[in-house]
Design an enzyme around this catalytic site. Structure first.
Site, mmCIF file in Angstrom:
data_model
loop_
_atom_site.group_PDB
_atom_site.id
_atom_site.type_symbol
_atom_site.label_atom_id
_atom_site.label_comp_id
_atom_site.label_asym_id
_atom_site.label_seq_id
_atom_site.Cartn_x
_atom_site.Cartn_y
_atom_site.Cartn_z
ATOM 1 N N ARG A 27 0.803 -1.215 0.000
ATOM 2 C CA ARG A 27 0.000 0.000 0.000
ATOM 3 C C ARG A 27 0.839 1.270 0.000
ATOM 4 O O ARG A 27 0.617 2.155 -0.814
ATOM 5 C CB ARG A 27 -0.927 0.004 1.217
ATOM 6 C CG ARG A 27 -1.908 1.176 1.228
ATOM 7 C CD ARG A 27 -2.803 1.156 2.445
ATOM 8 N NE ARG A 27 -3.546 -0.090 2.565
ATOM 9 C CZ ARG A 27 -4.332 -0.380 3.599
ATOM 10 N NH1 ARG A 27 -4.453 0.470 4.594
ATOM 11 N NH2 ARG A 27 -4.979 -1.522 3.643
ATOM 12 N N HIS A 45 -7.713 -5.050 -7.664
ATOM 13 C CA HIS A 45 -7.515 -4.260 -6.442
ATOM 14 C C HIS A 45 -8.826 -4.179 -5.664
ATOM 15 O O HIS A 45 -9.614 -3.237 -5.853
ATOM 16 C CB HIS A 45 -7.026 -2.854 -6.819
ATOM 17 C CG HIS A 45 -6.386 -2.094 -5.695
ATOM 18 N ND1 HIS A 45 -5.150 -2.426 -5.168
ATOM 19 C CD2 HIS A 45 -6.809 -1.016 -4.995
ATOM 20 C CE1 HIS A 45 -4.840 -1.578 -4.212
ATOM 21 N NE2 HIS A 45 -5.833 -0.712 -4.081
ATOM 22 N N TYR A 87 -18.394 11.043 -15.163
ATOM 23 C CA TYR A 87 -18.339 12.188 -16.073
ATOM 24 C C TYR A 87 -16.967 12.350 -16.736
ATOM 25 O O TYR A 87 -16.853 13.085 -17.721
ATOM 26 C CB TYR A 87 -18.662 13.481 -15.325
ATOM 27 C CG TYR A 87 -20.041 13.508 -14.709
ATOM 28 C CD1 TYR A 87 -21.177 13.368 -15.497
ATOM 29 C CD2 TYR A 87 -20.208 13.668 -13.342
ATOM 30 C CE1 TYR A 87 -22.442 13.387 -14.936
ATOM 31 C CE2 TYR A 87 -21.468 13.699 -12.760
ATOM 32 C CZ TYR A 87 -22.578 13.552 -13.565
ATOM 33 O OH TYR A 87 -23.831 13.568 -13.011
#
Length: 734
Positions: free
Chosen positions: A25, A71, A115
């Site tokens: 991470r 993931h 969008y």
């Protein structure tokens, strides 16, 4: 079911969590500079064929593939990672080409993923160049249904070029972005001479290159130490310039802000400091930014020095920051450790060496396979009729072909899988030409794999090619952060930090002090406590300092801007200075730099002292005049006249030039007037040409002036003579 101690269970699970955080991470890999989420994002985009030359796809599609296949985390966190890779103000070399609203430097968020659209940039494509050529290892995805790369081939020094930051368990990393052209120069130097010192590498890589520009003002020796140890920090300032206006006015324009500073919050912070009056030199701040940053600062007056204003802003706002360097990364063995600059560059080159070997072996295997097939085709060309007969009439044509012509299984399969229309292509010359070219390439690959020097030459050529593609000659590759000189410490004068306003300083006999606004205040109407009255009234400005002499010969300093306001009776002066109860104030004067003061004791001893030497930095004051037993300080006067008139308790007057009184910094002083009994009653300074004046008795407050003073002129330390007729019985000049 297994019984275990709670402490052991917690320790085991927390260790597993910590290792997961570190490895999967927070820390980037030194080879490709990517964390797992970024690596999976780029791989998913490659699988979607979002190459730089192809069209865009919705970010929601990309995020969906990432969290569904590679993931298994929250979609918002994955989208945030994708957005950052597309922000040219956050990443020096963006890996994602975004279309739509991806946020801005003011801190505004990007539009929702439904969008916005994205595709890879050329830099991202370079990171994955050769991924299909067995250049790196793959591992199963979390659900075992697919595979993902453990590391990217990385034909671009992404770790240093784009930097990284992250907080793991017990460790963290923070690497600033750098210029790819300079990194390539360092890589070439390291290839040419593997023993290149860090100092030589720092000449190639002089410092970070932040996407938002700015000016790096860290001393070169500190930069060298940071790169040599892998830990340090860099001092970064905003880039500014002065714009001249009409009538001698000017304004300061900031065109670049430090890295990771949100412009809107910066302006808000400056406005808050102005309200709190912590930026007295600044009159207004405006944000006139468009696509380019333009912050305008208006000084309070034209007399303000631009350097003073910017120094104040640098010290109080994020127009100057320190960016930490902590090159804590996962090395080739997935071990977290702090590396210096040379180790990071060497790790990148070592990875490129491994990738080159693996790609060469992969290509060599392909060539060997193709050559084997071509040899089979050549046999088929020479024996076409027999091969057709075997295929038509034999029950096991594959075995028969292998036995009849001595073919391998690969060659037999290739002949059997050949389409009929391909038979026309089996021309001997074409087969031999292809065979010859592949043989030549094979020999080159074998020579490359056998020679380390040839491999380093090949890697050097790749770095040179990368430098041409992303280097300083391109718009993206030009250095943005200026390497500036280390700034000298600018002492901003107190007057520059405080708004200059006229005040009247009032101190009563009981020691209550206050400051009235303006110089025309009617002191006669002031109210004091019962039994108290005015003693000192000085015209000053808020930028001035008040010097106070006590009867113990100690001088105190009070800034006028810290004085209590004129409402009420003020505050006791002993709250501000540590004046002992058994001592009182002798005099108060407004400080003027470069002037001398005359100090004298009741014993008739004194000296001149420069005002700069009496300023005290603490409330305890500064001892100036040393006193004997039963003596006290009595005189504290600015030296702005040419003669001294000293009067003893014995009613003797002596006049002499002030030049006869020596200058000292501290001491008991010299004898000003000699006495058989008693001490000094009073002392004033005056100009000889104007004559000596004193206040007459009575309520009218008349004064008398004597111009012929030859009878009382003498040398310092003389006894003097009786004063002129009519001198006050109080033995005081006033």
């Amino acid at each position: 079911m297994r019984e275990t101690r709670l402490a052991d269970a917690l320790s085991e699970r927390y260790l597993a969590y910590a290792m997961s955080t570190i490895m999967s991470r927070s820390l980037p890999d030194v080879r490709d500079g990517l964390k797992p989420v970024h690596r999976r994002l780029l791989y998913a985009m490659r699988q979607l064929k979002l190459n730089p030359e192809h069209g865009f796809k919705k970010c929601a599609r990309v995020v969906g593939d990432v969290i569904g296949k590679y993931h298994p985390h929250g979609d918002q966190s994955v989208y945030d990672a994708l957005v950052r890779l597309a922000q040219d103000f956050a990443v020096r070399y963006p890996l994602v080409d975004g279309q739509g609203n991806f946020g801005n430097i003011d801190g505004d968020n990007a539009a929702a993923m439904r969008y916005t659209e994205a595709r890879m940039t050329a830099v991202a494509a370079a990171l994955m160049d050769g991924l299909d050529e067995d250049s790196v290892d793959f591992r199963p995805t979390y659900d075992g249904e697919d595979h993902e790369p453990i590391v990217m081939p990385a034909a671009f020094p992404n770790l240093l070029a784009n930097g990284a930051s992250g907080i793991a368990v017990g460790m963290a990393t923070n690497i600033p972005p750098h210029n790819a052209d300079e990194l390539c120069a360092g890589l070439i130097k390291l290839i040419d001479n593997p023993d290149t010192s860090i100092a030589d590498l720092v000449r190639c890589v002089p410092g970070p290159d932040f996407p938002t520009g700015g000016v790096l003002v860290e001393p070169s020796e500190n930069i060298l130490e940071a790169y040599a140890t892998g830990r340090g920090s860099f001092r970064l300032r905003a880039k500014w310039e002065v714009e001249k206006l009409s009538h001698g006015l000017f304004q300061i324009v900031v065109t670049e802000v430090p890295y990771q500073v949100q412009k809107a919050k910066l302006v808000e912070r400056i406005a808050d400091l102005m309200v709190l009056k912590k930026l007295p030199l600044l009159a207004d701040v405006r944000d006139e930014s468009t696509d380019l940053i333009r912050l305008v600062f208006e000084p309070r007056t034209r007399a303000v020095e631009p350097e003073h204003l910017m120094e104040m802003l640098f010290k109080n706002t994020e127009l100057e920051i320190r960016f930490g360097l902590n090159m804590n990364v996962l090395d080739g063995d997935n071990t977290p450790r702090v590396m210096n600059l040379r180790e990071v560059l060497r790790a990148f080159l070592a990875h490129r060496q491994d990738v080159l070997i693996r790609r060469s072996n992969h290509r060599l295997a392909k060539i060997n396979h193709r050559l084997e097939v071509l040899d089979g085709y050549l046999v088929a060309y020479l024996n076409l009729d027999e091969i057709i007969r075997i295929i038509r009439f034999e029950d096991e044509p594959k075995v028969c072909l292998m036995k009849t012509f001595g073919l391998s299984e690969v060659q037999a399969d290739a002949i059997l899988n050949m389409r009929l229309r391909s038979l026309r292509k089996l021309e001997e010359m074409e087969i031999k030409n292809e065979h010859s070219k592949l043989t030549e390439e094979k020999e080159g690959l074998e020579a490359l794999l056998a020679s380390e020097s040839m491999r380093w030459t090949k890697i050097r050529d790749e770095v040179v090619e990368m430098r041409e593609k992303f280097g300083a000659k391109t718009v993206l590759g030009k250095r943005r952060t200026v390497i500036g000189d280390t700034p000298e410490e600018i002492e901003v004068p107190l007057e520059a930090l405080i708004e200059r306003e006229p005040i009247m300083v009032i101190c009563s006999k009981m020691g209550w002090i206050r400051a009235l606004k303006g110089h025309t205040a009617d002191i006669g109407d002031l109210k004091f406590k019962d039994g108290d009255e005015s003693r000192f009234a000085l015209k000053a400005f808020t930028t001035d300092k008040i010097l106070i002499m006590s009867t113990e010969g100690r001088c105190y300093t009070m800034p006028c801007d810290k004085l209590p306001g004129g409402r009420g009776h003020g505050e006791p002066i002993r709250l501000t200075i540590d004046l002992p109860q058994e001592h009182d104030i002798v005099a108060m004067v407004v400080h003027k730099p470069g002037r001398n003061l005359l100090v004298a004791s009741s014993a008739g001893r004194g000296f001149q002292v420069a005002e700069a030497d009496v300023i005290a930095q603490t409330k305890n004051g500064k001892q100036i005049l040393n006193l004997g037993k039963d003596e006290e300080a009595r005189i504290f006067l600015p030296v702005d006249m040419d003669h001294v008139a000293v009067l003893g308790d014995n009613r003797k007057l002596l006049i002499y030039p002030i030049a006869e009184v020596p200058e000292m910094t501290r001491g008991r002083g010299v004898i000003l007037q000699k006495y058989r009994q008693g001490g000094m009653a009073d002392l004033i300074l005056f100009n000889l040409e104007e004559g000596l004046s004193w206040t007459m008795g009575g309520s009218e407050g008349r004064t008398r002036t004597v111009t012929d003073l030859s009878e009382w002129l003498g040398k310092r330390a003389g006894a003097g003579r009786q004063p002129p007729t009519g001198f006050p019985r109080s033995n005081k000049f006033e």
